[in-house]
Each structure stands twice: as C-alpha cells, then as structure tokens.
Design a protein around this motif. Structure first.
Motif, PDB file in Angstrom:
ATOM      1  N   ARG A  94       0.828  -1.206   0.000  1.00 15.04           N
ATOM      2  CA  ARG A  94       0.000   0.000   0.000  1.00 15.04           C
ATOM      3  C   ARG A  94       0.859   1.251   0.000  1.00 15.04           C
ATOM      4  NH1 ARG A  94      -4.488   2.320  -1.745  1.00 15.04           N
ATOM      5  NH2 ARG A  94      -5.208   3.945  -0.309  1.00 15.04           N
ATOM      6  N   GLN A  95       1.910   1.243   0.796  1.00 18.94           N
ATOM      7  CA  GLN A  95       2.800   2.385   0.829  1.00 18.94           C
ATOM      8  C   GLN A  95       3.479   2.606  -0.518  1.00 18.94           C
ATOM      9  OE1 GLN A  95       3.069   4.413   3.347  1.00 18.94           O
ATOM     10  NE2 GLN A  95       4.669   5.721   2.483  1.00 18.94           N
ATOM     11  N   ALA A  96       3.941   1.486  -1.144  1.00 16.97           N
ATOM     12  CA  ALA A  96       4.579   1.604  -2.461  1.00 16.97           C
ATOM     13  C   ALA A  96       3.585   2.079  -3.508  1.00 16.97           C
ATOM     14  CB  ALA A  96       5.181   0.252  -2.862  1.00 16.97           C
ATOM     15  N   GLU A  97       2.337   1.595  -3.433  1.00 20.77           N
ATOM     16  CA  GLU A  97       1.305   2.022  -4.390  1.00 20.77           C
ATOM     17  C   GLU A  97       1.022   3.505  -4.266  1.00 20.77           C
ATOM     18  OE1 GLU A  97      -3.330   0.900  -5.555  1.00 20.77           O
ATOM     19  OE2 GLU A  97      -2.262  -0.202  -3.973  1.00 20.77           O
ATOM     20  N   MET A  98       0.926   3.963  -3.038  1.00 23.46           N
ATOM     21  CA  MET A  98       0.703   5.395  -2.833  1.00 23.46           C
ATOM     22  C   MET A  98       1.871   6.213  -3.370  1.00 23.46           C
ATOM     23  SD  MET A  98      -0.894   5.334   1.018  1.00 23.46           S
ATOM     24  CE  MET A  98      -0.916   7.109   1.100  1.00 23.46           C
ATOM     25  N   TYR A 102       1.621   8.819  -6.490  1.00 26.24           N
ATOM     26  CA  TYR A 102       2.084  10.200  -6.349  1.00 26.24           C
ATOM     27  C   TYR A 102       3.066  10.562  -7.459  1.00 26.24           C
ATOM     28  CZ  TYR A 102       4.311  14.281  -4.255  1.00 26.24           C
ATOM     29  OH  TYR A 102       4.808  15.536  -4.041  1.00 26.24           O
ATOM     30  N   GLU A 103       3.987   9.651  -7.750  1.00 29.16           N
ATOM     31  CA  GLU A 103       4.942   9.907  -8.835  1.00 29.16           C
ATOM     32  C   GLU A 103       4.248   9.980 -10.183  1.00 29.16           C
ATOM     33  OE1 GLU A 103       7.809   6.832  -8.490  1.00 29.16           O
ATOM     34  OE2 GLU A 103       8.798   7.677  -6.702  1.00 29.16           O
ATOM     35  N   ASP A 104       3.250   9.085 -10.396  1.00 23.13           N
ATOM     36  CA  ASP A 104       2.500   9.148 -11.662  1.00 23.13           C
ATOM     37  C   ASP A 104       1.749  10.463 -11.787  1.00 23.13           C
ATOM     38  OD1 ASP A 104       3.417   6.649 -12.259  1.00 23.13           O
ATOM     39  OD2 ASP A 104       1.598   5.607 -11.584  1.00 23.13           O
ATOM     40  N   ARG A 105       1.190  10.921 -10.688  1.00 25.29           N
ATOM     41  CA  ARG A 105       0.477  12.196 -10.712  1.00 25.29           C
ATOM     42  C   ARG A 105       1.428  13.341 -11.070  1.00 25.29           C
ATOM     43  NH1 ARG A 105      -4.118  14.648 -11.902  1.00 25.29           N
ATOM     44  NH2 ARG A 105      -4.487  16.490 -10.613  1.00 25.29           N
ATOM     45  N   ILE A 106       2.588  13.312 -10.476  1.00 29.90           N
ATOM     46  CA  ILE A 106       3.578  14.350 -10.798  1.00 29.90           C
ATOM     47  C   ILE A 106       3.972  14.272 -12.270  1.00 29.90           C
ATOM     48  CG2 ILE A 106       5.952  15.078 -10.368  1.00 29.90           C
ATOM     49  CD1 ILE A 106       5.576  14.331  -7.458  1.00 29.90           C
ATOM     50  N   THR A 107       4.147  13.039 -12.771  1.00 27.70           N
ATOM     51  CA  THR A 107       4.496  12.871 -14.189  1.00 27.70           C
ATOM     52  C   THR A 107       3.391  13.404 -15.092  1.00 27.70           C
ATOM     53  OG1 THR A 107       5.804  10.919 -13.614  1.00 27.70           O
ATOM     54  CG2 THR A 107       5.177  11.198 -15.926  1.00 27.70           C
TER      55      THR A 107
END
Length: 452
Positions: A94-98, A102-107
């Motif tokens: 779950r932590q890795a997914e979050m 977050y990184e995908d959102r930034i991308t």
C-alpha cells in the motif's frame, strides 16, 4: 528479598515434625478465616537488603494483573505478526502504491505543463505565420492600389492639354462632354478614394499582440482577413470597371473610324510622331503572375491601343467649331440660294453665332489657305492629313497664316459676315479628298465618343 503478610516468620519454626503437620498449634488458637482476614488486613511486605516496603493487596494484585496482561498482549502480538506476514506485505505494498501514484500524478502534471507550453508555442508560431501572410497580402494590396492609382480615368478621347503653371484649380465636377473640348481629361471619379482605400496601410501590426491577448488570436486574424478581403474586392471591382470602360472606348473609337469610312492604316501613317524613343523592351509577365496582374497587363495594353487611337482621331474633325449649343441656320445639301432664290448645293453647315465669337479648329492639322476666297469671304482651310480637310468661311478676322501647325481647339479666327452672307454666322465644311461631305456625320461621331 522476601515478603510477609501480617506477622513475622521464624525460620527455625519452618521445620516441624511430620507428626505435628496438620495439628493445631497450642500457640495459635485462632481459626483459619481469622488468619486470612488478618493477612488481608496487614497486606504484603517486601524485604530487600534489610529494608521493608509494605504494599496493599489491591495495589499488589493490580500490578500483577498489569504485568500478566502486558505479557499476554506481547505474546499475542508477536504470535499475530509471526503468523500473519501478509499484513506487513499489504502495508508495504500500500505504501509503495501510494508512492507510485504520487509519482504518476507528478508525471501527468509535468506532461500537461509540457503540452500546454508546446500548444502555446505552436499557437504563437501559427499566429506569427498567419500575421506574416496578412502583412504580405497587405503589401501586395498596397502595390495594387498604387497600380490602380497610376491609371488615368479617360473621360473623352483626343489630345491632352497640360495645365498652365498659374492656372486656377479646375472644378471637381466632371465637365459636360463636348466635341470642341479637350478630349482626354484625367479626372478622378468621386468614388476613387473609396475604391483605393488600401493606399492607406492598415496599422495593425503594432497593437495586434496586446489586442490579441484580450480578444483572442482568431478574432484578430479573422477581422484582418475580412478587412483585406473587402479591400481586394473593391480593387478587383475597380480594375474590372476600368477594363470594361477602356475596352468599350476602344470599340467605339474603332467603330467611329469605320462608320466614317476612313482607313485606319492610312490615318496612323498620317499621324505625326512626337519626339520619343528608347530601347525596345517586350512586355513579359512573371511566371507567378496572378489574375490581378494579368488583368492589369491587359488594361495597360488596351490603354496603349486607346492612346494610339486618340492620336489618330486627333486628325479627324469630329468636334464643334464653336462653343455652346449647336444650332444650324442651314444644313448640308440642296437648298434655295438666299440671293438668287434658285435651288443650289450647300456644301457645308451654317452655325448660328454672334459677330466676333471665336472659331476653333476641330482637329490637328496645318493651314493650307488663309485669306479672302470669293463667296467664302475671309476663309481658313486646314489640312488634317489622309485627304481630310476643313474650311471656315465668312470670318470677320483671321488669326493664323498658311503653313502654321494647328492644334485641336485653337482659335483660328472670329465669326463674321464676309462674302456671300446675309448675316453673322460660320460656314463650316468637311472635305474628303477635296469633295464636300456632310459635317454632321463627323459631329455625330464626336457626340458618340464624348458620351462614353
């Protein structure tokens, strides 16, 4: 460390005889219940290094219970995590997914910013390209307007009179066509300024960016394109009108020469040539010439033909010899002789005029006779070339002499009543190869040319 409840224990008394176990001691006559109550009342005593600490039963058992519960909870938790590793795995996943989300959102946000920046740059580039096209089109329209402004508006055919240096400015109204008046009048029509609006350049390049930011690029470009389209339509309409007018003029001029029975080639050969010259440079249109340039080239060719016909028709006497309304007192042909009362051939036209009115030459030519000529009285004869000549009789005075070159509209004398005349008038004749012909035929041709 040791503890005790209620009373002190003697270590020597802990070893009893086996036979004494279970018997009642003579020194402890109290009952078991009373001892318990006494122990509960006394509490617990902790002994360590010779120091005693007395603890109440409630506090003691609370501490013991807490220690027990803490041990049970620790054991249960350790057992749960030992046998449920998937919980930690899910927490880590779950932590890795979050983090990945977050990184995908930034991308995605960076990609949107890049697309927005690229779109703005592309829009700016497209706007600059379109604006450059509009400016090039405006430049082309201004060049067209200059070409249109350089074309004279031909009112009538014939010669050109240069204005006098100190002459007063002419009236803006178009003069009434008259065969005796000058025959090429460069007069701009009332709508010339409206037709050639593009001569004033469109100052849209400087404020366009700021205005575009407020109204949008597309609105600015559409308005500029619409404005240029209107100018171009007016220019094309003006050019088409000029072409139609010139072609109609050339057709009338050729028709007049044909109707008068004149030979065009002979007239051109008799036309005097001015002192002009220069190298021959053929007219060539560029390969990328558009409809406007081709139409303008046709107009220039037609205008050159018209100028040549003007020079030719300047030798044809189709203008009036006197100014004012034409009124004949006697026509061409058979009439009753005013002195003898018998039928006689009248070889000209008698124009009503007052004594001393100026008499003007009806075409270019050269004076071949000037003086008294029998029944003509004082008479001037002008040779116009190609067999054409005109005679002006009954003059009261003569202002030219033999051999003098005459221009259209030049005053050659004054109306009188000399010779066989019953009163002041002008006797006017037109001759072809020495034979008198009806001057009205030429005058009607002049009216036809002046009306176009």
């Amino acid at each position: 460390m040791s503890y005790r409840s209620g009373h002190h224990f003697d270590p020597h008394q802990q070893h009893h005889h086996p036979r004494e176990h279970g018997r009642t001691s003579p020194r402890r006559p109290t009952s078991h219940g009373a001892a318990a109550r006494a122990q509960a009342a006394d509490g617990y005593t902790l002994v360590h290094a010779g120091k005693q600490v007395r603890i109440g039963p409630v506090l003691f058992w609370a501490a013991v219970g807490s220690v027990v519960l803490l041990g049970i909870w620790s054991a249960a938790t350790a057992t749960y995590f030992a046998f449920r590793d998937d919980v930690l795995t899910r927490l880590l996943a779950r932590q890795a997914e979050m983090q990945f989300a977050y990184e995908d959102r930034i991308t995605d946000l960076r990609a949107k910013v890049d697309r927005t920046t690229s779109r703005q740059l592309l829009d700016q580039e497209q706007f600059d390209q379109k604006l450059e096209q509009i400016m090039r089109r405006q430049t082309a329209l201004e060049a067209r307007a200059t070409a249109l402004a350089s074309m004279p508006d031909v009112a009538t055919t014939g010669s050109i009179r240069p204005p006098a240096r100190n002459a007063a400015p002419e009236s803006t109204a178009t003069p009434k066509p008259s065969p005796i008046s000058d025959t090429v009048i460069f007069v701009a029509p009332p709508d010339r300024e409206a037709r050639l609006e593009s001569r004033a350049p469109i100052k849209a390049a400087a404020p366009v960016n700021q205005f575009a930011k407020l109204q949008g690029f597309d609105n600015v470009l559409v308005r500029l394109q619409t404005s240029l389209d209107q100018v171009e339509r007016r220019q094309i309409a003006a050019l088409s009108s000029a072409e139609e007018t010139m072609e109609s003029r050339v057709r009338r001029m050729r028709g007049v020469i044909t109707d008068l029975g004149l030979d065009m080639s002979q007239l051109e050969a008799a036309t005097p040539r001015a002192a002009i010259g220069g190298p021959f440079v053929p007219v060539k249109l560029p390969a990328d010439a558009g409809p406007f340039e081709r139409q303008l080239n046709r107009i220039n060719i037609t205008r050159a033909q018209m100028q040549r016909l003007n020079a030719t028709l300047a030798l044809v006497p189709y203008r009036k010899p006197v100014i004012g309304e034409v009124e004949f007192t006697s026509g061409f042909g058979v009439r009753t002789d005013p002195f003898l009362g018998r039928p006689a051939m009248h070889t000209g036209l008698d124009f009503r005029a007052a004594m001393g009115d100026p008499v003007r030459a009806t075409a270019n030519g050269k004076v071949v006779s000037s003086g008294w000529a029998g029944g003509y009285g004082r008479m001037v004869e002008i040779d116009h070339g190609n067999g054409l000549s005109t005679r002006y009789g009954h003059l009261s005075e003569i202002n030219v002499k033999v051999g003098e070159t005459i221009k259209i509209g030049q005053v050659i004398g004054a109306v009188g009543s000399t010779g066989r005349s019953t009163g002041p008038h002008l006797h006017y004749e037109t001759r072809i190869d020495g034979d008198a012909v009806d001057p009205q035929k030429f005058l009607r041709a002049g009216v036809r040319l002046s009306a176009g």
